[in-house]
Design a protein around this motif. Structure first.
Motif, mmCIF file in Angstrom:
data_model
loop_
_atom_site.group_PDB
_atom_site.id
_atom_site.type_symbol
_atom_site.label_atom_id
_atom_site.label_comp_id
_atom_site.label_asym_id
_atom_site.label_seq_id
_atom_site.Cartn_x
_atom_site.Cartn_y
_atom_site.Cartn_z
ATOM 1 N N VAL A 191 71.040 74.126 23.370
ATOM 2 C CA VAL A 191 71.510 73.226 24.425
ATOM 3 C C VAL A 191 70.791 71.886 24.403
ATOM 4 O O VAL A 191 71.112 71.000 25.203
ATOM 5 C CB VAL A 191 71.350 73.902 25.805
ATOM 6 N N LEU A 192 69.817 71.736 23.518
ATOM 7 C CA LEU A 192 69.114 70.441 23.435
ATOM 8 C C LEU A 192 69.982 69.435 22.707
ATOM 9 O O LEU A 192 70.764 69.787 21.802
ATOM 10 C CB LEU A 192 67.781 70.613 22.688
ATOM 11 N N ASP A 193 69.822 68.159 23.096
ATOM 12 C CA ASP A 193 70.528 67.133 22.336
ATOM 13 C C ASP A 193 69.782 66.900 21.020
ATOM 14 O O ASP A 193 68.721 67.462 20.773
ATOM 15 C CB ASP A 193 70.662 65.837 23.142
ATOM 16 N N GLU A 194 70.346 66.060 20.160
ATOM 17 C CA GLU A 194 69.808 65.888 18.818
ATOM 18 C C GLU A 194 68.388 65.325 18.836
ATOM 19 O O GLU A 194 67.517 65.777 18.083
ATOM 20 C CB GLU A 194 70.726 64.973 18.017
ATOM 21 N N GLN A 195 68.128 64.360 19.750
ATOM 22 C CA GLN A 195 66.808 63.747 19.801
ATOM 23 C C GLN A 195 65.748 64.745 20.264
ATOM 24 O O GLN A 195 64.670 64.850 19.676
ATOM 25 C CB GLN A 195 66.838 62.535 20.745
ATOM 26 N N ASP A 196 66.085 65.519 21.334
ATOM 27 C CA ASP A 196 65.136 66.516 21.830
ATOM 28 C C ASP A 196 64.931 67.636 20.810
ATOM 29 O O ASP A 196 63.832 68.199 20.685
ATOM 30 C CB ASP A 196 65.630 67.099 23.152
ATOM 31 N N MET A 197 65.999 67.974 20.053
ATOM 32 C CA MET A 197 65.875 69.026 19.042
ATOM 33 C C MET A 197 64.911 68.603 17.932
ATOM 34 O O MET A 197 64.055 69.385 17.505
ATOM 35 C CB MET A 197 67.255 69.355 18.451
ATOM 36 N N GLU A 198 65.007 67.344 17.503
ATOM 37 C CA GLU A 198 64.103 66.857 16.469
ATOM 38 C C GLU A 198 62.669 66.832 16.988
ATOM 39 O O GLU A 198 61.724 67.188 16.261
ATOM 40 C CB GLU A 198 64.524 65.466 16.021
ATOM 41 N N ARG A 199 62.496 66.416 18.233
ATOM 42 C CA ARG A 199 61.154 66.363 18.809
ATOM 43 C C ARG A 199 60.546 67.757 18.902
ATOM 44 O O ARG A 199 59.379 67.967 18.577
ATOM 45 C CB ARG A 199 61.209 65.720 20.208
ATOM 46 N N PHE A 200 61.385 68.752 19.319
ATOM 47 C CA PHE A 200 60.865 70.114 19.441
ATOM 48 C C PHE A 200 60.534 70.719 18.069
ATOM 49 O O PHE A 200 59.554 71.436 17.929
ATOM 50 C CB PHE A 200 61.876 70.998 20.167
ATOM 51 N N GLU A 201 61.344 70.415 17.082
ATOM 52 C CA GLU A 201 61.079 70.951 15.748
ATOM 53 C C GLU A 201 59.773 70.404 15.187
ATOM 54 O O GLU A 201 59.047 71.104 14.472
ATOM 55 C CB GLU A 201 62.246 70.634 14.815
ATOM 56 N N GLU A 202 59.446 69.124 15.510
ATOM 57 C CA GLU A 202 58.150 68.574 15.111
ATOM 58 C C GLU A 202 57.012 69.314 15.810
ATOM 59 O O GLU A 202 55.978 69.625 15.201
ATOM 60 C CB GLU A 202 58.089 67.087 15.448
ATOM 61 N N HIS A 203 57.234 69.622 17.095
ATOM 62 C CA HIS A 203 56.230 70.376 17.845
ATOM 63 C C HIS A 203 56.110 71.809 17.314
ATOM 64 O O HIS A 203 55.007 72.358 17.189
ATOM 65 C CB HIS A 203 56.612 70.392 19.334
ATOM 66 N N LEU A 204 57.249 72.417 16.950
ATOM 67 C CA LEU A 204 57.274 73.811 16.492
ATOM 68 C C LEU A 204 56.499 73.981 15.187
ATOM 69 O O LEU A 204 55.904 75.032 14.936
ATOM 70 C CB LEU A 204 58.726 74.263 16.309
ATOM 71 N N ASP A 264 60.677 74.197 26.138
ATOM 72 C CA ASP A 264 61.908 73.916 25.396
ATOM 73 C C ASP A 264 62.294 75.029 24.428
ATOM 74 O O ASP A 264 63.317 74.940 23.735
ATOM 75 C CB ASP A 264 61.754 72.607 24.605
ATOM 76 N N VAL A 265 61.518 76.109 24.328
ATOM 77 C CA VAL A 265 61.798 77.176 23.355
ATOM 78 C C VAL A 265 63.156 77.804 23.628
ATOM 79 O O VAL A 265 63.989 77.950 22.740
ATOM 80 C CB VAL A 265 60.687 78.241 23.381
ATOM 81 N N ALA A 266 63.398 78.198 24.887
ATOM 82 C CA ALA A 266 64.667 78.853 25.230
ATOM 83 C C ALA A 266 65.843 77.908 25.032
ATOM 84 O O ALA A 266 66.894 78.291 24.513
ATOM 85 C CB ALA A 266 64.623 79.360 26.660
ATOM 86 N N ALA A 267 65.652 76.644 25.455
ATOM 87 C CA ALA A 267 66.743 75.677 25.309
ATOM 88 C C ALA A 267 67.065 75.447 23.835
ATOM 89 O O ALA A 267 68.236 75.328 23.448
ATOM 90 C CB ALA A 267 66.356 74.361 26.000
ATOM 91 N N TYR A 268 66.001 75.406 23.021
ATOM 92 C CA TYR A 268 66.234 75.215 21.572
ATOM 93 C C TYR A 268 66.937 76.425 20.971
ATOM 94 O O TYR A 268 67.845 76.299 20.143
ATOM 95 C CB TYR A 268 64.887 74.973 20.886
ATOM 96 N N ALA A 269 66.521 77.633 21.388
ATOM 97 C CA ALA A 269 67.122 78.850 20.856
ATOM 98 C C ALA A 269 68.603 78.946 21.220
ATOM 99 O O ALA A 269 69.429 79.403 20.423
ATOM 100 C CB ALA A 269 66.366 80.076 21.359
ATOM 101 N N LEU A 270 68.950 78.499 22.437
ATOM 102 C CA LEU A 270 70.346 78.563 22.879
ATOM 103 C C LEU A 270 71.171 77.393 22.372
ATOM 104 O O LEU A 270 72.393 77.387 22.505
ATOM 105 C CB LEU A 270 70.403 78.596 24.419
#
Length: 260
Positions: free
Chosen positions: A16-29, A8-14
C-alpha cells in the motif's frame, strides 16, 4: 532509524506504500535486521490475505455492526477456502496419477523395446531371417561370398607350370557353364580358356590378361575368378585347357582340366 520506518513493515508487505515511500523503506530494510525478520514472518499472512477480494472486504466492513452476520460471513469464507484448497489437492493428485500412468506406459514401452532383439534396419519382429549362405568346399573358389556354386567341382594343379585352378562345370540345356578360379598364375601374360571336344574340335570361350603381379602369387594373393559358357554339352567335352598366348599368337598350355 525512526519509529515510522519500523511501522512501515505491514504497509510494505501489503503493497500500500507509494513508490517514493517504498524506495525509502527498502533502503531502511537493507540495514535493519529487525524489520527484515518481521517482514519474513508476515509473508504467510500476506499470502492468506491475497485470497480475499475487494467484495469480501466490503462485506466484512458491513458486518462490523452485526455480530451474527459477521460470524456467518467468516464461516462462509473459511468454507470457500477449504473447498479451494481441496480442489487444489485433487488437481495435484490427478496430475500425479496422470503423470504416473504416462510414466508407466513409457516404461512398459521401453521395456518391450529393450526385450525385442534388433533384427536390423527394415525388419520387424516377425521378419524372416535369411539363412547363412552356403559356400563351396574351396575357401578361395568361385562360390565364396555367395550361394553354393552349381555344377561338378574339379580341382587341379599342373605339375609343370604350377598353375592351380578350381572349376565348376554345370551342364545346361544350351550347353555348359564354366565357373573357375585360378591361382599361382604369374604375369604379365595373355590367357585363354579353350574347350577341347571329343571330336577334336576346339572353341575359345574366354580370354583375359594377367597383370604384372599375377593372381594367387606373393605379390597378389587374390585369385582370378571368372565364368564362361559354351554351346558344347558336357558329355561332348574331352577337357578344358587354360593356355597362354605369346605376341605371335602361339598358344602354350598352362593347365588342363578333365571333364568329369
Amino acid at each position: 532509524m525512526s519509529r515510522v520506518d519500523h511501522m512501515d513493515v505491514a504497509a510494505y508487505a501489503l503493497g500500500v506504500l507509494d513508490e517514493q515511500d517504498m524506495e525509502r523503506f527498502e533502503e531502511h530494510l537493507a540495514s535493519c535486521w529487525a524489520c527484515a525478520a518481521e517482514l519474513e514472518t508476515m509473508v504467510p499472512v500476506v499470502g492468506l490475505l491475497s485470497d480475499i477480494d475487494a467484495e469480501s472486504m466490503t462485506a466484512l466492513e458491513q458486518t462490523q455492526s452485526n455480530q451474527v452476520l459477521l460470524d456467518r460471513t467468516l464461516v462462509a469464507m473459511r468454507t470457500h477456502r477449504r473447498r479451494a484448497r481441496f480442489r487444489q489437492v485433487l488437481a495435484t493428485a490427478a496430475a500425479v496419477v496422470v503423470f504416473g500412468g504416462l510414466t508407466g506406459v513409457g516404461f512398459a514401452t521401453l521395456s518391450a523395446e529393450s526385450s525385442t532383439p534388433n533384427l536390423g534396419s527394415g525388419q520387424g519382429t516377425n521378419a524372416p531371417v535369411d539363412p547363412p549362405a552356403t559356400r563351396s568346399g574351396n575357401p578361395t573358389g568361385p562360390g565364396v561370398g555367395g550361394n553354393k556354386q552349381e555344377g561338378e567341382q574339379v580341382d587341379v594343379t599342373d605339375p609343370t607350370t604350377g598353375v592351380e585352378g578350381t572349376f565348376f562345370l554345370d551342364s545346361r540345356d544350351f550347353g555348359t557353364v564354366v565357373a573357375f578360379s585360378l591361382g599361382r598364375l604369374p604375369g604379365p601374360r595373355e590367357c585363354r580358356l579353350v574347350v577341347v571336344r571329343k571330336d577334336a574340335g576346339t572353341e575359345v570361350i574366354s580370354s583375359w590378361s594377367v597383370p604384372q603381379g599375377g593372381y594367387g602369387t606373393n605379390s597378389n594373393p587374390s585369385q582370378l575368378s571368372l565364368a564362361a559358357a559354351t554351346s558344347s554339352k558336357l558329355d561332348d567335352v574331352k577337357h578344358f585347357q587354360v593356355v597362354q598366348v605369346d605376341d605371335k599368337g602361339k598358344a602354350s598350355p598352362l593347365l588342363t582340366v578333365p571333364a568329369p
